[in-house]
Design a protein around this motif. Structure first.
Motif, PDB file in Angstrom:
ATOM      1  N   GLU A 175     138.225  -5.873 -47.721  1.00 18.66           N
ATOM      2  CA  GLU A 175     138.292  -5.159 -48.727  1.00 18.66           C
ATOM      3  C   GLU A 175     140.283  -4.925 -49.575  1.00 18.66           C
ATOM      4  O   GLU A 175     140.192  -3.782 -49.986  1.00 18.66           O
ATOM      5  N   SER A 176     139.879  -6.244 -49.314  1.00 18.59           N
ATOM      6  CA  SER A 176     141.123  -6.471 -50.928  1.00 18.59           C
ATOM      7  C   SER A 176     140.698  -6.266 -52.423  1.00 18.59           C
ATOM      8  O   SER A 176     139.802  -5.970 -52.525  1.00 18.59           O
ATOM      9  N   CYS A 177     141.664  -5.123 -52.532  1.00 19.23           N
ATOM     10  CA  CYS A 177     141.432  -4.932 -54.287  1.00 19.23           C
ATOM     11  C   CYS A 177     141.780  -5.939 -55.225  1.00 19.23           C
ATOM     12  O   CYS A 177     141.183  -6.111 -56.002  1.00 19.23           O
ATOM     13  N   GLY A 178     142.457  -6.973 -55.035  1.00 20.09           N
ATOM     14  CA  GLY A 178     142.530  -8.175 -55.578  1.00 20.09           C
ATOM     15  C   GLY A 178     143.581  -7.753 -57.196  1.00 20.09           C
ATOM     16  O   GLY A 178     143.544  -9.196 -57.932  1.00 20.09           O
ATOM     17  N   GLN A 179     144.377  -6.916 -56.459  1.00 24.16           N
ATOM     18  CA  GLN A 179     144.637  -6.417 -58.116  1.00 24.16           C
ATOM     19  C   GLN A 179     146.466  -8.125 -57.483  1.00 24.16           C
ATOM     20  O   GLN A 179     146.911  -7.836 -58.733  1.00 24.16           O
ATOM     21  N   CYS A 180     147.183  -7.880 -56.031  1.00 24.91           N
ATOM     22  CA  CYS A 180     148.123  -9.109 -56.322  1.00 24.91           C
ATOM     23  C   CYS A 180     147.265  -9.815 -55.731  1.00 24.91           C
ATOM     24  O   CYS A 180     146.870 -10.364 -54.726  1.00 24.91           O
ATOM     25  N   THR A 181     148.104 -11.441 -56.427  1.00 23.00           N
ATOM     26  CA  THR A 181     148.010 -12.436 -55.569  1.00 23.00           C
ATOM     27  C   THR A 181     148.064 -12.434 -54.469  1.00 23.00           C
ATOM     28  O   THR A 181     147.482 -13.146 -53.301  1.00 23.00           O
ATOM     29  N   PRO A 182     149.627 -12.074 -53.707  1.00 22.30           N
ATOM     30  CA  PRO A 182     149.734 -12.838 -52.675  1.00 22.30           C
ATOM     31  C   PRO A 182     148.668 -11.916 -51.204  1.00 22.30           C
ATOM     32  O   PRO A 182     148.089 -12.555 -50.448  1.00 22.30           O
ATOM     33  N   CYS A 183     147.704 -11.324 -51.376  1.00 18.28           N
ATOM     34  CA  CYS A 183     146.921  -9.880 -51.184  1.00 18.28           C
ATOM     35  C   CYS A 183     145.540 -10.771 -51.538  1.00 18.28           C
ATOM     36  O   CYS A 183     144.875 -11.367 -50.375  1.00 18.28           O
ATOM     37  N   ARG A 184     145.046 -10.809 -52.365  1.00 14.38           N
ATOM     38  CA  ARG A 184     143.866 -11.476 -53.163  1.00 14.38           C
ATOM     39  C   ARG A 184     143.970 -13.002 -52.607  1.00 14.38           C
ATOM     40  O   ARG A 184     142.935 -13.203 -51.403  1.00 14.38           O
ATOM     41  N   ASP A 185     144.280 -13.958 -52.237  1.00 12.08           N
ATOM     42  CA  ASP A 185     144.464 -15.834 -52.808  1.00 12.08           C
ATOM     43  C   ASP A 185     144.439 -15.629 -50.529  1.00 12.08           C
ATOM     44  O   ASP A 185     144.268 -15.719 -50.030  1.00 12.08           O
TER      45      ASP A 185
ATOM     46  N   ARG B 251     154.957  -8.594 -49.729  1.00 11.10           N
ATOM     47  CA  ARG B 251     155.153  -8.952 -51.471  1.00 11.10           C
ATOM     48  C   ARG B 251     153.929  -8.131 -52.088  1.00 11.10           C
ATOM     49  O   ARG B 251     153.251  -9.190 -53.076  1.00 11.10           O
ATOM     50  N   THR B 252     153.464  -7.477 -52.020  1.00 12.74           N
ATOM     51  CA  THR B 252     152.139  -7.036 -52.078  1.00 12.74           C
ATOM     52  C   THR B 252     152.667  -5.567 -53.252  1.00 12.74           C
ATOM     53  O   THR B 252     153.701  -5.160 -52.479  1.00 12.74           O
ATOM     54  N   ILE B 253     151.540  -4.787 -54.307  1.00 10.18           N
ATOM     55  CA  ILE B 253     151.669  -3.227 -54.966  1.00 10.18           C
ATOM     56  C   ILE B 253     151.358  -2.273 -53.671  1.00 10.18           C
ATOM     57  O   ILE B 253     152.156  -1.141 -53.740  1.00 10.18           O
ATOM     58  N   CYS B 254     150.987  -2.546 -52.492  1.00  9.72           N
ATOM     59  CA  CYS B 254     150.507  -1.330 -51.722  1.00  9.72           C
ATOM     60  C   CYS B 254     150.707  -1.871 -50.529  1.00  9.72           C
ATOM     61  O   CYS B 254     150.553  -2.797 -50.063  1.00  9.72           O
ATOM     62  N   PRO B 255     150.901  -0.686 -49.382  1.00  8.95           N
ATOM     63  CA  PRO B 255     150.450  -1.272 -48.120  1.00  8.95           C
ATOM     64  C   PRO B 255     149.821  -1.996 -47.416  1.00  8.95           C
ATOM     65  O   PRO B 255     149.587  -2.336 -46.079  1.00  8.95           O
ATOM     66  N   PHE B 256     148.238  -2.226 -48.006  1.00  6.89           N
ATOM     67  CA  PHE B 256     147.613  -3.074 -47.275  1.00  6.89           C
ATOM     68  C   PHE B 256     148.102  -5.045 -47.514  1.00  6.89           C
ATOM     69  O   PHE B 256     147.661  -4.736 -46.253  1.00  6.89           O
ATOM     70  N   GLY B 257     148.683  -4.857 -48.110  1.00  2.45           N
ATOM     71  CA  GLY B 257     149.125  -6.399 -47.760  1.00  2.45           C
ATOM     72  C   GLY B 257     149.850  -6.910 -46.641  1.00  2.45           C
ATOM     73  O   GLY B 257     149.650  -7.133 -45.802  1.00  2.45           O
ATOM     74  N   ASP B 258     151.059  -5.429 -46.156  1.00  3.03           N
ATOM     75  CA  ASP B 258     151.171  -5.211 -44.886  1.00  3.03           C
ATOM     76  C   ASP B 258     151.030  -5.483 -43.507  1.00  3.03           C
ATOM     77  O   ASP B 258     151.152  -6.180 -43.191  1.00  3.03           O
TER      78      ASP B 258
HETATM   79  S1  SF4 Z   1     147.982  -5.078 -51.674  1.00  3.70           S
HETATM   80 FE1  SF4 Z   1     146.898  -2.782 -52.000  1.00  3.70          FE
HETATM   81  S2  SF4 Z   1     146.813  -3.673 -54.247  1.00  3.70           S
HETATM   82 FE2  SF4 Z   1     147.599  -5.501 -53.751  1.00  3.70          FE
HETATM   83  S3  SF4 Z   1     145.788  -6.755 -54.132  1.00  3.70           S
HETATM   84 FE3  SF4 Z   1     146.001  -5.706 -51.844  1.00  3.70          FE
HETATM   85  S4  SF4 Z   1     144.863  -4.071 -51.947  1.00  3.70           S
HETATM   86 FE4  SF4 Z   1     144.957  -4.509 -53.666  1.00  3.70          FE
END
Ligand code: SF4
Length: 209
Positions: A131-141, A176-183
């Motif tokens: 589900e990660s959209c891949g926009q920011c590195t900490p979440c994507r990687d 360390r991510t743009i949206c709350p998905f990372g948290d």
């Molecule tokens: S934290 Fe949000 S914006 Fe960043 S990659 Fe994950 S889903 Fe996308």
């Protein structure tokens, strides 16, 4: 929709009446989507502050075959899991926040003693990685690394270091991510891994014993 559905009764009975249904500072009712290891899964509207065990054992009819409760995800996958010992808790925003979790979507997932935390963790990591959209590195990687570590843990080459790395990577994503998905990834994975550490380490030891 849930909010809109409350409006007719609030108009008819008044705001104070509605607020009085819940606990202090957490007024009103909430829809709980009860699923997993319960006799009667379903959608239950209950006063905020209803005890989680009442939801499981009274509304949900308890756990099939009287198996032991293992843990509960109280508000959707992003809400950190509660162990059996933590499940005697009012289901409201403040109580769950104090317990380090959250009410979230109200989707309550119940696990029993036959559920493997490794399978739950593996599905969780797989979901977040997908589900990660891949926009920011900490979440994507980070989610990709979590997935690979989980695969290693489940394989014959899994080691305790892989478990330690999983916890460390999960923690490293937080804040360390743009949206709350990372948290959400970070908190959900860390809670499962840390609270059920013994089960995971026993599995790793058994795999190489
Ligand atoms: S934290 Fe949000 S914006 Fe960043 S990659 Fe994950 S889903 Fe996308």
């Amino acid at each position: 929709m849930e909010t809109l559905a409350c409006i007719p009764s609030i108009v008819l009975e008044g705001g104070f009446w509605f607020a009085s249904l819940g606990s202090q500072k957490n007024g009103g009712t909430r829809l709980f989507a009860l699923s997993g290891r319960v006799v009667k899964p379903g959608l239950y509207e209950l006063p905020l502050g209803t005890n989680l065990k009442e939801l499981i054992f009274t509304c949900g009819g308890g756990i099939p075959k009287n198996r032991r409760l293992k843990g509960v995800i109280p508000g959707g996958l992003s809400a950190p899991i509660l162990t059996e010992e933590e499940c005697d808790i009012p289901m409201d925003f403040d109580s769950l926040a104090r317990a380090g979790s959250m009410l979230g979507s109200g989707a309550v997932m119940v696990f029993d003693e036959e559920d493997s935390i490794l399978r739950i963790l593996s599905s969780t990591v797989e979901f977040y990685s997908h589900e990660s959209c891949g926009q920011c590195t900490p979440c994507r990687d980070g989610t990709n690394v979590l997935k690979k570590l989980m695969e290693r843990i489940l394989s014959e080459t899994g080691r305790e270091e892989d478990y330690r790395a999983l916890v460390s990577v999960a923690r490293g994503i937080r804040g360390r991510t743009i949206c709350p998905f990372g948290d959400a990834v970070s908190m959900a994975v860390e809670a499962m891994a840390v609270k059920y550490e013994k089960e995971i380490l026993d599995f790793l030891e058994g795999n190489h014993g």
